[in-house]
Design a protein around this motif. Structure first.
Motif, short mmCIF file in Angstrom:
data_model
loop_
_atom_site.label_atom_id
_atom_site.label_comp_id
_atom_site.label_asym_id
_atom_site.label_seq_id
_atom_site.Cartn_x
_atom_site.Cartn_y
_atom_site.Cartn_z
N UNK A 1 -11.46 118.17 -48.38
CA UNK A 1 -11.21 119.44 -49.06
C UNK A 1 -10.47 119.22 -50.38
N UNK A 2 -9.53 118.29 -50.37
CA UNK A 2 -8.77 118.01 -51.59
C UNK A 2 -9.69 117.53 -52.71
N UNK A 3 -10.64 116.65 -52.36
CA UNK A 3 -11.58 116.16 -53.38
C UNK A 3 -12.56 117.24 -53.82
N UNK A 4 -13.00 118.07 -52.90
CA UNK A 4 -13.90 119.17 -53.29
C UNK A 4 -13.23 120.06 -54.34
N UNK A 5 -11.94 120.31 -54.14
CA UNK A 5 -11.20 121.13 -55.11
C UNK A 5 -11.10 120.41 -56.44
N UNK A 6 -10.76 119.13 -56.39
CA UNK A 6 -10.54 118.37 -57.62
C UNK A 6 -11.86 118.14 -58.37
N UNK A 7 -12.94 117.86 -57.64
CA UNK A 7 -14.22 117.54 -58.30
C UNK A 7 -14.99 118.79 -58.71
#
Ligand code: ZN
Length: 499
Positions: free
Chosen positions: A381-387
């Motif tokens: 989820x953290x990467x989905x937000x960042x990317x």
């Protein structure tokens, strides 16, 4: 034992025949097998795969291969055949039988747990099976051998010759270039809505259109066929028998793009040199290079303006109601809509690779044992937000969406991005070699691209590793330069922004 190339060739041919039958039985399983035949088919496949393995690890084959690889009197192709088969054989020999069995069992348990976890929409249901699978894959990587990076040993199974040390900087740079590119397109004054909302495309007419496209691109329907399956795939039993599948949904035209995609794979399989039939050279050197062919036809050709200049009038004729009052511009923009989305297989060609980099980064951590599994959903989820600036509302639309990890396929995902990068570089080389390529597309002439690919990529088979072949054809190895230049020029024009 007398060592001659003829005796080695006979063994190679036998292995290819068995491999072709495994492919055929698997294709049938996904298309026409009646439900009650599932159990008997599982037995048949396991028997024939056992035979394949037995023949492959036979010590006499090992002796013949060692003789051929070291024999400087043999011509280049026979020695290349021996090299390729040696690579496959050595990997098979290194994994103990108990581990092979444990992996097969972990795969079927993984699949069951993954399905149940999706049903309950809870990653924790899948977690123990994934933990077990990861442990076995690490063991397998150690059995193959590596220089301290286990992931390399797994990647080697899909992308021979590629290494984490080579891949990470390329995919990292791609990620850092794509994040602002997606943001710039989101902020562009031109807004593109969902073209397909509320439209219905007759499935029979779609089926006919996909066959027309396959014929036009030069896929030989007397040396292959297309059928329907839930998940589209392609399977080459032999260059004269290449099976493609597609999935038709009436609310969209995805089937057209998926037929172009599988057709690209199919052309590769049909294009191997006759001199390589029934040998290890009638093979792509990597999954990434295979994917470059499908993505090229699906996206660089099939979502291009020249292509639709020719095909849009025919499309309107095929779907007069759904496309009433729609012009070429609207349609072409509609099939190139860029929008951050949760599901990889539905992603557009700009955001797609961010989905891949996300998976690659997480896989690498998992295989290195550097990320506790209970933290996987939040890391996702953290990467989905960042990317991409979005957050999965639940596990099914996040970490549980793909089947790959349930099968224990670690190292597979990056081949999708390699395919996109290689596709852009090879396409640019084709344009340089055939300057009238896109003018031809606008007249419905697709075969010049097929012919160029056949000569420079397909007929080479597995004579050299993927990156070496790409370097030979384009003048450079793996790079994101051509892909990013393609995206910026195409989407800058479509969205009316300078990128
Ligand atoms: Zn593909």
């Amino acid at each position: 034992m007398e060592k001659t190339f003829e005796s080695l060739l006979a063994r190679m041919q036998e292995l290819r025949d068995l491999g072709g039958l495994i492919g055929l039985a698997t294709w049938d399983q996904e298309t026409y097998l009646p439900p009650k035949g599932a159990e008997s088919r599982a037995h048949q496949l396991s028997t024939i795969q056992g035979l394949y393995h037995e023949r492959l690890v036979d010590p006499r084959l090992g002796e013949l291969l060692a003789w051929a690889v070291g024999n400087k009197n043999l011509p280049d192709d026979p020695r290349a055949m021996a090299r390729v088969l040696t690579h496959e054989r050595e990997r098979a020999v290194k994994v103990p039988k108990a581990l092979v069995q444990a992996l097969a069992e972990a795969q079927s348990r993984g699949l069951v747990a993954w399905r149940e976890a999706r049903k309950q929409n809870r990653f924790s249901v899948f977690q123990p099976a994934l933990q077990r699978m990861l442990g076995l894959r690490r063991e397998q990587a150690d059995a193959y051998g590596h220089d301290g990076e286990r992931y390399d040993a797994l990647l080697e199974g899909y992308e021979p010759g590629m290494r984490v040390a080579r891949l990470t900087p390329v995919l990292g740079a791609l990620r850092d270039n794509l994040i602002p590119l997606v943001a710039a397109l989101q902020a562009a004054p031109r807004k593109v809505g969902d073209f397909f909302a509320g439209r219905r495309f007759d499935s029979e007419a779609q089926w006919r259109f996909t066959l027309r496209l396959l014929g036009d691109m030069g896929f030989d329907l007397e040396a292959g066929r297309q059928d329907k399956s839930i998940h589209p795939f392609s399977s080459g039993q032999h260059p004269t028998d290449v099976r493609l599948t597609t999935d038709i949904e009436e609310g969209t035209l995805t089937a057209l793009f998926s037929s172009l995609h599988e057709g690209g794979h199919g052309l590769y399989e049909q294009g191997f040199s006759e001199a390589h039939y029934r040998t290890p050279l009638a093979n792509a050197p990597s999954m990434g290079l295979h994917e470059s062919q499908s993505r090229m036809w699906e996206n660089l050709v099939g979502r291009g303006r020249p292509f639709w200049t020719h095909y849009f009038p025919a499309l309107r004729e095929a779907f007069p109601e759904a496309l009433q009052g729609v012009d070429l511009d609207t349609f072409h923009t509609g099939v190139n809509r860029v929008t951050p989305s949760l599901i990889r297989v539905e992603a557009d060609e700009v955001t797609y690779n961010l989905h891949i980099v996300l998976r690659y980064e997480l896989e690498l951590l998992l295989v290195r044992d550097a990320l506790p599994l209970e933290e996987l959903p939040s890391a996702w989820a953290e990467r989905m937000r960042r990317f991409l600036g979005i957050t999965p509302p639940d596990d099914t639309q996040g970490v549980l969406q793909d089947i790959h990890w349930a099968w224990g396929e670690f190292g597979y995902f990056p081949t999708y991005s390699l395919g996109n990068l290689y596709a852009a570089s090879l396409y640019r080389a084709a344009q340089r070699a055939v300057p009238t390529l896109e003018e031809g597309f606008a007249r419905g002439e697709l075969k010049p691209l097929r012919d160029w690919l056949r000569t420079h990529v397909h007929a080479e088979g597995y004579r050299q590793p993927a990156e070496e072949l790409v370097r030979k054809v384009t003048g450079q190895g793996l790079t994101d330069t051509d892909f990013l230049a393609y995206l910026k020029s195409k989407y800058g024009a479509l969205y009316g922004v300078s990128l």
